[in-house]
Design an enzyme around this catalytic site. Sequence first.
Site, PDB file in Angstrom:
ATOM      1  N   LEU A  18       1.321 -26.276  31.563  1.00 25.71           N
ATOM      2  CA  LEU A  18       2.287 -26.928  30.674  1.00 25.71           C
ATOM      3  C   LEU A  18       2.154 -26.464  29.220  1.00 25.71           C
ATOM      4  O   LEU A  18       1.065 -26.169  28.754  1.00 25.71           O
ATOM      5  CB  LEU A  18       2.090 -28.455  30.732  1.00 25.71           C
ATOM      6  CG  LEU A  18       2.226 -29.074  32.119  1.00 25.71           C
ATOM      7  CD1 LEU A  18       2.052 -30.591  32.020  1.00 25.71           C
ATOM      8  CD2 LEU A  18       3.565 -28.733  32.767  1.00 25.71           C
ATOM      9  N   GLY A  42      14.471 -27.009  31.585  1.00 27.54           N
ATOM     10  CA  GLY A  42      14.589 -26.235  30.358  1.00 27.54           C
ATOM     11  C   GLY A  42      15.731 -25.233  30.455  1.00 27.54           C
ATOM     12  O   GLY A  42      15.931 -24.580  31.492  1.00 27.54           O
ATOM     13  N   GLY A  50       7.270 -26.654  25.584  1.00 31.79           N
ATOM     14  CA  GLY A  50       8.607 -26.729  26.186  1.00 31.79           C
ATOM     15  C   GLY A  50       8.649 -27.829  27.245  1.00 31.79           C
ATOM     16  O   GLY A  50       9.556 -28.684  27.248  1.00 31.79           O
ATOM     17  N   HIS A  51       7.651 -27.835  28.144  1.00 29.17           N
ATOM     18  CA  HIS A  51       7.595 -28.899  29.158  1.00 29.17           C
ATOM     19  C   HIS A  51       7.469 -30.271  28.478  1.00 29.17           C
ATOM     20  O   HIS A  51       8.101 -31.242  28.880  1.00 29.17           O
ATOM     21  CB  HIS A  51       6.370 -28.725  30.055  1.00 29.17           C
ATOM     22  CG  HIS A  51       6.366 -27.489  30.884  1.00 29.17           C
ATOM     23  ND1 HIS A  51       5.490 -26.456  30.672  1.00 29.17           N
ATOM     24  CD2 HIS A  51       7.133 -27.114  31.941  1.00 29.17           C
ATOM     25  CE1 HIS A  51       5.699 -25.507  31.558  1.00 29.17           C
ATOM     26  NE2 HIS A  51       6.701 -25.860  32.333  1.00 29.17           N
ATOM     27  N   ASP A 102      15.690 -21.281  31.561  1.00 28.47           N
ATOM     28  CA  ASP A 102      16.070 -20.835  32.902  1.00 28.47           C
ATOM     29  C   ASP A 102      17.507 -21.273  33.160  1.00 28.47           C
ATOM     30  O   ASP A 102      17.775 -22.109  34.031  1.00 28.47           O
ATOM     31  CB  ASP A 102      15.118 -21.435  33.938  1.00 28.47           C
ATOM     32  CG  ASP A 102      13.687 -20.978  33.713  1.00 28.47           C
ATOM     33  OD1 ASP A 102      13.436 -19.772  33.776  1.00 28.47           O
ATOM     34  OD2 ASP A 102      12.827 -21.825  33.426  1.00 28.47           O
TER      35      ASP A 102
HETATM   36  O1  PAF Z   1      11.274 -24.037  36.556  1.00 23.77           O
HETATM   37  C1  PAF Z   1      10.274 -24.276  37.268  1.00 23.77           C
HETATM   38  O2  PAF Z   1       9.167 -24.481  36.797  1.00 23.77           O
HETATM   39  C2  PAF Z   1      10.443 -24.277  38.774  1.00 23.77           C
HETATM   40  O3  PAF Z   1      11.393 -23.358  39.185  1.00 23.77           O
HETATM   41  C3  PAF Z   1      10.767 -25.672  39.340  1.00 23.77           C
HETATM   42  C4  PAF Z   1      12.092 -26.187  38.849  1.00 23.77           C
HETATM   43  C5  PAF Z   1       9.663 -26.655  38.950  1.00 23.77           C
HETATM   44  C6  PAF Z   1      10.830 -25.615  40.868  1.00 23.77           C
HETATM   45  O4  PAF Z   1       9.632 -25.189  41.415  1.00 23.77           O
END
Ligand code: PAF
Length: 279
Positions: free
Chosen positions: A30, A144, A33-34, A147
């Site tokens: 983490l 986020g 961003g997370h 992606d």
């Molecule tokens: O973006 C990510 O970290 C992964 O693709 C997710 C959405 C947790 C699915 O495994």
Amino acid sequence: MQVIRTRRDIRNWRSEVSGWVGLVPTMGALHAGHMSLVDVAGQENDHICVSIFVNPRQFGSKSDFATYPRTTDEDLSMLQDAGVDAVFMPDAGEMYAGSARTSIHVADLTDRLEGASRPGHFDGVCLVVSKLFNLVQPDHAYFGWKDAQQVRVIQQMVDDLDMPVQIRPMPTVRDDDGLALSSRNCGLTISGRESARHIPAALELVEQAVRNGEFSVDLIRRRAIEHLSGAEDLEVDYVQIVDLESLQPLDRIDRPALVLIAAICDDIRLIDNLLVSSV
Ligand code: PAF
């Protein structure tokens, strides 16, 4: 904060809490961003659940899966400090017990861009995300915008399958040098990082060009590619300008569009994007 490792226990947790639940699906390692997703989830819900699961089904090569960064102790302490209620952390045997045979394929949106370079990747993402939605039954789920294609694919899956969850995409968080935060960035060398900075800089050039009234995709792409080619050791996979909804390439920026860049640096795949519009 409860750390929950089985599907049965996460279902039990869900049945015991009332009010809105926000889910932040992650693969761990983490970063800020997370944590920005966790922060918004906390503001918008009564309970926050974060999942940490490095999903083998979305990795093409076994070595990429094996070398994906894992920092569980640090992750748990950050989540504890952020006031998270539950962390769902199954292992692969628990998540896919009985060897899942079902696949979820979102047509059209998944065969291009990241999907072209990583066949099967989005099927793996959709499978795990839909399992998480079924288990946690969140009211809101946070992803986020870095992606962007993933967000678009998950949104489509949720709409197509009438999943009762609201997808909440959140802005990309960047380091001071502009590089989009990613769990993979920790593998960059000092010179790799210098090169990687060309990616947000190329996006800034694009933003400037559009602001100055340049709408020709061909011209804008050429400028971005030229800028990226100035970076040592940066192998560009694609620079694409696509329609925000369909992800189909555009000739002109005459509607909301996504500028997407993917490049490999120090053997690490980096992606970034920018939302632009002519209006
Ligand atoms: O973006 C990510 O970290 C992964 O693709 C997710 C959405 C947790 C699915 O495994």
